[in-house]
Design an enzyme around this catalytic site. Structure first.
Site, PDB file in Angstrom:
ATOM      1  N   THR A  18       0.855  -1.320  -0.166  1.00  0.00           N
ATOM      2  CA  THR A  18       0.055  -0.126  -0.064  1.00  0.00           C
ATOM      3  C   THR A  18       0.982   1.225  -0.054  1.00  0.00           C
ATOM      4  O   THR A  18       0.550   2.259  -0.716  1.00  0.00           O
ATOM      5  CB  THR A  18      -1.145   0.033   1.175  1.00  0.00           C
ATOM      6  OG1 THR A  18      -1.661  -1.234   1.109  1.00  0.00           O
ATOM      7  CG2 THR A  18      -1.720   1.080   1.425  1.00  0.00           C
ATOM      8  N   ASP A  63       1.736  -6.680  -4.452  1.00  0.00           N
ATOM      9  CA  ASP A  63       0.742  -6.744  -3.544  1.00  0.00           C
ATOM     10  C   ASP A  63       1.476  -7.843  -2.513  1.00  0.00           C
ATOM     11  O   ASP A  63       1.559  -8.927  -2.987  1.00  0.00           O
ATOM     12  CB  ASP A  63      -0.617  -6.806  -3.856  1.00  0.00           C
ATOM     13  CG  ASP A  63      -1.711  -6.805  -2.626  1.00  0.00           C
ATOM     14  OD1 ASP A  63      -1.520  -7.624  -1.526  1.00  0.00           O
ATOM     15  OD2 ASP A  63      -2.640  -6.060  -2.716  1.00  0.00           O
ATOM     16  N   SER A  64       1.578  -7.682  -1.318  1.00  0.00           N
ATOM     17  CA  SER A  64       2.386  -8.677  -0.438  1.00  0.00           C
ATOM     18  C   SER A  64       1.334  -9.988  -0.366  1.00  0.00           C
ATOM     19  O   SER A  64       2.094 -11.022   0.182  1.00  0.00           O
ATOM     20  CB  SER A  64       2.792  -8.172   0.865  1.00  0.00           C
ATOM     21  OG  SER A  64       1.677  -8.037   1.748  1.00  0.00           O
ATOM     22  N   ASP A  96       0.115  -7.035   4.570  1.00  0.00           N
ATOM     23  CA  ASP A  96      -0.508  -8.261   4.706  1.00  0.00           C
ATOM     24  C   ASP A  96       0.092  -9.642   4.926  1.00  0.00           C
ATOM     25  O   ASP A  96      -0.077 -10.536   5.815  1.00  0.00           O
ATOM     26  CB  ASP A  96      -1.467  -8.692   3.356  1.00  0.00           C
ATOM     27  CG  ASP A  96      -2.546  -7.883   2.941  1.00  0.00           C
ATOM     28  OD1 ASP A  96      -3.069  -7.162   4.010  1.00  0.00           O
ATOM     29  OD2 ASP A  96      -3.303  -7.919   2.058  1.00  0.00           O
ATOM     30  N   THR A 166       3.031  -9.923  14.125  1.00  0.00           N
ATOM     31  CA  THR A 166       1.837 -10.466  13.305  1.00  0.00           C
ATOM     32  C   THR A 166       0.797  -9.254  13.279  1.00  0.00           C
ATOM     33  O   THR A 166       0.672  -8.637  14.010  1.00  0.00           O
ATOM     34  CB  THR A 166       1.163 -11.884  14.117  1.00  0.00           C
ATOM     35  OG1 THR A 166       0.505 -12.246  13.358  1.00  0.00           O
ATOM     36  CG2 THR A 166       0.338 -11.328  15.337  1.00  0.00           C
ATOM     37  N   CYS A 277      -4.957 -19.190  20.432  1.00  0.00           N
ATOM     38  CA  CYS A 277      -4.818 -17.600  21.195  1.00  0.00           C
ATOM     39  C   CYS A 277      -3.577 -17.110  20.649  1.00  0.00           C
ATOM     40  O   CYS A 277      -2.331 -17.684  21.088  1.00  0.00           O
ATOM     41  CB  CYS A 277      -4.822 -18.227  22.484  1.00  0.00           C
ATOM     42  SG  CYS A 277      -6.315 -18.783  23.151  1.00  0.00           S
TER      43      CYS A 277
HETATM   44  N1  ASP Z   1      -2.697  -5.653   0.122  1.00  0.00           N
HETATM   45  C1  ASP Z   1      -1.696  -5.004   0.654  1.00  0.00           C
HETATM   46  C2  ASP Z   1      -0.258  -5.590   0.643  1.00  0.00           C
HETATM   47  O1  ASP Z   1      -0.042  -6.413   1.578  1.00  0.00           O
HETATM   48  C3  ASP Z   1      -2.075  -4.471   2.139  1.00  0.00           C
HETATM   49  C4  ASP Z   1      -0.942  -3.216   2.550  1.00  0.00           C
HETATM   50  O2  ASP Z   1       0.129  -3.060   2.304  1.00  0.00           O
HETATM   51  O3  ASP Z   1      -1.214  -2.862   3.709  1.00  0.00           O
HETATM   52  O4  ASP Z   1       0.337  -5.650  -0.285  1.00  0.00           O
END
Ligand code: ASP
Length: 340
Positions: A18, A63-64, A96, A166, A277
């Site tokens: 992003t 995009d990850s 992600d 995480t 958890c």
């Molecule tokens: N879908 C995006 C990614 O992981 C989300 C982000 O970057 O916040 O590349």
């Protein structure tokens, strides 16, 4: 605080996510060349108290959600190739799967002696209101001015150990958490690093471990889960299966279920117990519902994140260890990922 007077050199690897995305009719999407151009227009990044940086932007930023272990290796390779020339490394990455990449790199970069800091953002740099700018500036400052020879994840004023982090929130600026280990640093009016928590380098020769593709899967246990479900998944040629269990590592005492697990272990599959958890350390001996798993040969993931447990399996299988060595190493703290 260990601030140095000479300007440090940082290698910025921009992989996508992003942070460097643009608006398209299909929603935010990566745009090649945009990030480096935008960074050059941020006046604070050119200040003399900032480290000097070089941006290497992927020709096709991703995009990850599309990342694979081959991408982890590619990132590690860029770090290795530029290791001597730079004092620290910042990886710009989608949120992600950022904690998976951070975990994987923490294992793959053996004898790491310089900071490798992953960051990204929830809102792109082009938006008027964004978290990209702060994350970028602080990640660069920490990589340049502080002695943190670890793979870290920086987000929303916190520096986390990469393999303890995480993604917990899909929209908040506080997207990441480190459920079972304190943050390594906190950014406020000062940058405070908890030096007593930082790992010491283990050797002086960086070595990048190649990752072999392995068959690993997870199975989330839920009340009433039919044992046929486990049977079906165990018919796959898996190297390892992570059972996502209840609480301290408990599962139904269904004899069919336990028998299937026992048979899989006998066949040589590595079965790992990881609690559902996030805040938990598996202790199978606490309840009879956990002891059955222990007796069937399941090993404990302790308080590792699921991201760390998966990537650690990739790493250990890539080292050509025997299955009993892999099981033993899963329960050893290799890079601060596990409380023993
Ligand atoms: N879908 C995006 C990614 O992981 C989300 C982000 O970057 O916040 O590349």
């Amino acid at each position: 605080m260990t601030r140095h007077s000479a300007r440090k050199k940082i290698y910025v690897l921009s992989t996508g996510g992003t942070i460097g995305m643009q608006k398209t009719p299909e929603g935010y999407a990566p745009e090649a060349g945009y990030l480096a151009k935008s960074m050059s227009k941020i006046p604070e990044l050119q200040n003399l108290d900032m480290p000097i940086y070089t941006v290497h932007e992927y020709e096709k930023p991703i995009d990850s959600a599309n990342m694979t272990p081959a991408d982890w290796f590619q990132m590690g390779d860029y770090i290795q190739k530029n290791y001597q020339e730079y004092d620290g490394f910042v990886i710009l990455h989608g949120t992600d799967t950022m904690s998976y990449t951070a975990s994987a790199l923490s294992f793959m970069l053996e004898n790491l002696g310089k900071p490798v800091i992953l960051t990204g953002s929830q809102l792109p740099l082009f938006e008027t209101r964004n978290d990209a700018r702060e994350n970028l500036i602080n990640a660069l400052l920490i990589a340049g001015h502080y002695s943190v020879p670890e793979v870290c994840l920086y987000f929303n004023n916190k520096l986390f150990r990469g393999n303890r982090s995480t993604k917990m929130d899909a929209t908040s600026f506080a997207a990441f958490s480190s459920p079972n280990f304190p943050a390594l640093g906190q950014v406020g009016t000062d940058i405070k690093i908890r030096h007593e928590l930082i790992l010491k380098p283990t050797g002086d020769q960086l070595h990048l471990r190649q990752i072999k593709p392995i068959m690993v899967s997870t199975l989330r246990i839920f009340p009433g889960i039919p044992h046929e479900m486990l049977k079906t998944i165990l018919q796959l040629p898996l190297d390892a299966l992570i059972l996502e269990t209840f609480g301290l590592g408990n599962a139904p005492e269904d004899p069919h279920f336990i028998k299937l697990i026992h048979q899989a272990v006998e066949k040589g599959m590595v079965l790992v117990n990881r609690s559902q958890c996030p805040y938990a350390k598996v202790k199978m001996s606490q309840y009879a519902t956990g002891t059955v798993l222990l007796k069937a040969g399941v090993i404990s993931a302790g308080d590792m994140t699921i991201d760390a447990a998966i990537t650690k399996l990739f790493y250990l299988f890539s080292k050509n260890l025997s299955h009993s060595e892999i099981k033993a190493q899963m329960m050893v703290d290799l890079r601060g990922e596990l409380t023993v």
